[in-house]
Scaffold this active site. Structure first.
Site, PDB file in Angstrom:
ATOM      1  N   ASP A  63      12.779  -5.183 -14.453  1.00 47.53           N
ATOM      2  CA  ASP A  63      12.073  -3.967 -13.740  1.00 47.53           C
ATOM      3  C   ASP A  63      13.224  -3.465 -12.888  1.00 47.53           C
ATOM      4  OD1 ASP A  63       9.410  -3.748 -14.650  1.00 47.53           O
ATOM      5  OD2 ASP A  63       8.764  -5.240 -13.182  1.00 47.53           O
ATOM      6  N   ARG A  88      10.723 -10.034  -8.922  1.00 47.29           N
ATOM      7  CA  ARG A  88      11.670  -8.906  -8.583  1.00 47.29           C
ATOM      8  C   ARG A  88      12.284  -9.269  -7.257  1.00 47.29           C
ATOM      9  NH1 ARG A  88       9.037  -2.943  -9.194  1.00 47.29           N
ATOM     10  NH2 ARG A  88      11.333  -2.616  -9.317  1.00 47.29           N
ATOM     11  N   ARG A 133       0.988  -3.823  -2.687  1.00 46.11           N
ATOM     12  CA  ARG A 133       2.375  -4.392  -2.374  1.00 46.11           C
ATOM     13  C   ARG A 133       2.804  -4.362  -1.117  1.00 46.11           C
ATOM     14  NH1 ARG A 133       4.941  -3.913  -7.782  1.00 46.11           N
ATOM     15  NH2 ARG A 133       3.041  -4.519  -9.249  1.00 46.11           N
ATOM     16  N   HIS A 162       1.242   1.637  -6.463  1.00 48.30           N
ATOM     17  CA  HIS A 162       2.265   2.013  -5.402  1.00 48.30           C
ATOM     18  C   HIS A 162       1.878   3.526  -5.091  1.00 48.30           C
ATOM     19  CE1 HIS A 162       5.866  -0.555  -6.971  1.00 48.30           C
ATOM     20  NE2 HIS A 162       5.732  -0.852  -5.859  1.00 48.30           N
ATOM     21  N   CYS A 256       9.532   6.461 -10.431  1.00 51.72           N
ATOM     22  CA  CYS A 256       9.912   4.946 -10.254  1.00 51.72           C
ATOM     23  C   CYS A 256      11.192   4.631 -10.488  1.00 51.72           C
ATOM     24  CB  CYS A 256       9.054   4.284 -11.240  1.00 51.72           C
ATOM     25  SG  CYS A 256       7.527   4.177 -10.882  1.00 51.72           S
TER      26      CYS A 256
HETATM   27  N1  ARG Z   1       6.931  -3.048 -13.287  1.00 51.24           N
HETATM   28  C1  ARG Z   1       7.206  -2.655 -12.177  1.00 51.24           C
HETATM   29  C2  ARG Z   1       6.352  -3.018 -10.931  1.00 51.24           C
HETATM   30  O1  ARG Z   1       5.169  -3.325 -11.162  1.00 51.24           O
HETATM   31  C3  ARG Z   1       7.001  -1.048 -12.287  1.00 51.24           C
HETATM   32  C4  ARG Z   1       7.373  -0.562 -10.886  1.00 51.24           C
HETATM   33  C5  ARG Z   1       7.090   0.988 -10.933  1.00 51.24           C
HETATM   34  N2  ARG Z   1       7.922   1.529  -9.721  1.00 51.24           N
HETATM   35  C6  ARG Z   1       7.150   2.634  -8.947  1.00 51.24           C
HETATM   36  N3  ARG Z   1       8.027   3.159  -8.038  1.00 51.24           N
HETATM   37  N4  ARG Z   1       5.930   2.894  -8.931  1.00 51.24           N
HETATM   38  O2  ARG Z   1       6.460  -3.548  -9.929  1.00 51.24           O
END
Ligand code: ARG
Length: 262
Positions: A63, A88, A133, A162, A256
């Site tokens: 990612d 991550r 998050r 997000h 993203c």
């Molecule tokens: N697979 C990543 C996650 O879920 C995607 C992140 C996408 N980034 C963003 N800025 N929305 O963390």
């Protein structure tokens, strides 16, 4: 005004775990297609006259292409990311090191936050998402470090995990957003702060149309977000459609993939 963006080539991109509802490891994703689409996004920025810097992709961090999550940079000060998911976690230090090596003032975060994924900067205020998050405590930490007021917004729909999946700044003063991604109270805050905002439809949101990047006159946006593109054109913006369908399989779009260095 040319912008400076940091991007990460999706050399190790894959969908091999699921940390948001867009990701299906059984279905996976095609790396070569993702790289081709990402190259198209980078070329679009360069054609607009923006500067693109690159960070080396790290094997085992599929990612990492989503550079927006790597940090929040305002006035040359870099507030580091601290990822919510262990998959991550190593991205945070990798991005912070990139900035430290180049002489930026960096701050390691004490609280969970996913950089520009949940922090969107306007001229006089930073809009900050929470709910999935980024920890609310990080909003205060960012405010104290950067000296800009941070307004907390509550996200309520797991598809829009997000802030940058549901809202983007059009310029330093106005935004576009999808109200359904926010709590009633946060919708009211947004209406009050941005009476002139572009309101996106559910169909626009479902193709990650709000995950767009505006330089104040051009908007780089997912090609499928048809209604939103029409409305932006009506408002006088030049729309630059891009196809990032392969990256959407990980829950990401143009924004993203893009960390703004300001
Ligand atoms: N697979 C990543 C996650 O879920 C995607 C992140 C996408 N980034 C963003 N800025 N929305 O963390």
């Amino acid at each position: 005004m040319p912008k400076h963006y940091l991007m990460c080539r999706p050399e190790h991109f894959a969908v091999e775990y699921a940390i948001n509802p867009w990701m299906d490891p059984e279905q996976g994703a095609d790396r070569d297609t993702a790289i081709r689409q990402w190259e198209g996004l980078k070329a679009a920025y360069e054609e607009l006259g923006h500067q693109v810097s690159l960070i080396d992709p790290v094997e085992g961090l599929p990612d990492m292409v989503f550079a927006a999550n790597g940090a929040l940079v305002v006035g040359g000060r870099v507030y580091g990311a601290k990822f919510a998911h262990s998959e991550r976690a190593a991205e945070g230090p990798a991005y912070l090191r990139w900035f430290a090596e180049r002489g930026y003032a960096t701050k390691e975060a004490s609280f969970t936050n996913e950089g520009e994924g949940d922090f969107l900067t306007l001229d006089e205020v930073i809009l900050a998402g929470t709910g999935f998050r980024t920890d609310k405590a990080a909003h205060l930490e960012a405010q104290e470090f950067l000296g800009l007021p941070v307004v907390t917004l509550q996200l309520v729909d797991p598809r829009y995990y997000h802030l940058d999946t549901a809202l983007f700044p059009l310029d330093g003063r106005n935004i576009a957003y999808y109200p359904g991604a926010f709590s009633q109270g946060s919708q009211e805050v947004l209406r009050r702060m941005f009476p002139d905002a572009v309101i996106a439809t559910a169909a626009d949101a479902e193709v990650l149309g709000l995950n767009a990047v505006s330089d104040g006159s051009h908007v780089v946006i997912n090609v499928e977000a048809q209604e939103l593109q029409l409305e932006l054109k009506r408002r006088g913006y030049e729309v630059i459609p891009v196809d990032l369908s392969e990256l959407r399989k990980a829950g990401g779009g143009p924004k993203c993939c893009t960390l703004e260095i300001r």
